[in-house]
Write a protein that holds these residues in place. Structure first.
Motif, PDB file in Angstrom:
ATOM      1  N   ASP A   1      -8.974 -43.482 -23.635  1.00  0.00           N
ATOM      2  CA  ASP A   1      -7.622 -42.993 -23.964  1.00  0.00           C
ATOM      3  C   ASP A   1      -7.467 -42.755 -25.459  1.00  0.00           C
ATOM      4  N   GLY A   2      -8.517 -42.233 -26.078  1.00  0.00           N
ATOM      5  CA  GLY A   2      -8.447 -41.896 -27.493  1.00  0.00           C
ATOM      6  C   GLY A   2      -8.647 -43.059 -28.435  1.00  0.00           C
ATOM      7  N   LYS A   3      -8.921 -44.252 -27.925  1.00  0.00           N
ATOM      8  CA  LYS A   3      -9.093 -45.431 -28.772  1.00  0.00           C
ATOM      9  C   LYS A   3     -10.410 -46.135 -28.433  1.00  0.00           C
TER      10      LYS A   3
END
Length: 383
Positions: A274-276
């Motif tokens: 999730d982008g992290k």
């Protein structure tokens, strides 16, 4: 009148029963070919003619892939799975630079499931080829034999059968390993009369072996089960095990998510979700071993999501996980890298079964991109 009618009905029933029993007792041989321009197919027809000359063996000609050639387009295409149904297989192919043709080689490369389940062991095989000028024909026939020997098939050569009856005034495609046709010698119609004769003799000899070694239905059933076990639907495995692949990560530089070279797919990923980055940092300092193992699973799921994209959305096209390389953000004295990598290996085998078993290497690094605690490099073989 009624008695006569009943008698005739009885005779008819017995005839039908006897015919059915005779069909069941027949051995069944597949003549499996790849043909460019029809030369191999012409030999295949002579092989089939010889196979059926003894009345107790049936020959079925099929090709390994569909062809637009008018001579070949109506020949049915064989599947890998059906090979176990036959009592023997006669393989035919053109010679490509002293080797098997690409079409036949691609088909044989799909038989790994048969190989791992021992499905073709003990099944007789013979080979024949359309050999162009004849250069390299022995090498090509031998390469065919090597591939079939790996399966444990009973290899049936032609020897010098029929040699005494061929026309020795012109070059012929006779070989002790199998009949060939010298297709590029245009001064003589090819296959020549002698080459057709040799192919028929080869078919006759092969039929005797196939009939003598024909397997019973119990053996075929066991082999079929082994093949079906190797045809597990990977998409169904993901569903049954509730494994959800993430959406594709986005590249953060001038590179691609995967690269393909031939049948190999190369993928590199870190623990991005999730982008992290999941559980970033150095093991034993910023994160625990259990947290790194969780990050390893996330990273491998990213790898598999990209792999699915690389094979057009169908993970059943994956033939083999060749290698996994795990690199972890660790102190200099850390030694348990293999334990941190186990979740990735276990997940791969859980999804792909035997095809998921791979070679592996693990190592440590003082730092990894974007602070990830793990980076995985993966190599897969695909169709």
């Amino acid at each position: 009148m009624k008695k006569t009618y009943s008698f005739l009905i009885g005779i008819l029933v017995l005839f039908i029963i006897n015919t059915a029993m005779a069909q069941e007792q027949k051995a069944k041989v597949l003549v499996l070919i790849y043909s460019d321009n029809g030369g191999t197919y012409e030999l295949a027809k002579e092989i089939a003619k010889g196979i059926e000359s003894g009345q107790n063996v049936q020959a079925i000609i099929k090709q390994v892939k569909a062809s637009d050639n008018p001579k070949l387009k109506n020949i049915p295409v064989a599947t890998v799975e059906e090979l176990v149904d036959y009592d023997g297989i006669a393989f035919g192919s053109p010679v490509y630079f002293g080797n098997i043709s690409t079409g036949m080689s691609e088909f044989l490369s799909k038989t790994i499931g048969l190989w791992s389940s021992h499905a073709l062991e003990g099944k007789p095989a013979t080979v024949f080829m359309s050999a162009g000028s004849g250069a390299g024909k022995e090498l090509a026939l031998q390469s065919f034999w090597n591939s079939l020997a790996v399966h444990g098939m009973v290899l049936v050569p032609n020897g010098i059968s029929g040699y005494e009856n061929i026309d020795k005034n012109i070059p012929q495609g006779n070989s002790v390993l199998g009949t060939t046709s010298l297709a590029s010698l245009n001064s003589v119609e090819r296959p020549s009369k002698s080459e057709r004769y040799l192919a028929e003799v080869q078919g006759k000899n092969f039929a005797k072996v196939a009939y003598a070694l024909r397997g019973d239905e119990k053996t075929k059933s066991v082999n079929k089960v082994g093949v079906m076990e190797n045809k597990t639907d990977v998409n169904q495995v993901l569903k049954d095990k509730n494994i959800v692949l993430p959406s594709l990560p986005k590249p953060v530089g001038n590179y691609e998510l995967y690269a393909r070279s031939g049948n190999l797919i190369f993928i590199n990923q870190v623990a991005l979700k999730d982008g992290k980055i999941v559980n970033p940092g150095k093991v034993g300092v910023d994160v625990t071993e259990e947290q790194v193992k969780e990050a390893t699973t996330v990273t491998m799921l990213n790898v598999l999501a990209i792999l699915k994209e690389a094979v057009g959305g169908d993970l059943n096209r994956v033939k083999k996980c060749v290698q996994l390389i795990g690199t972890f953000n660790t102190p200099d004295t850390y030694t348990k890298h293999a334990e941190l990598m186990n979740p990735a290996s276990n997940l791969t085998v859980e999804i792909f079964g035997e095809k998921g078993k791979h070679t592996r290497n693990t190592s440590g690094a003082s730092s990894l991109p974007v602070g990830s605690s793990v980076s995985i490099h993966a190599i897969f073989e695909v169709e």
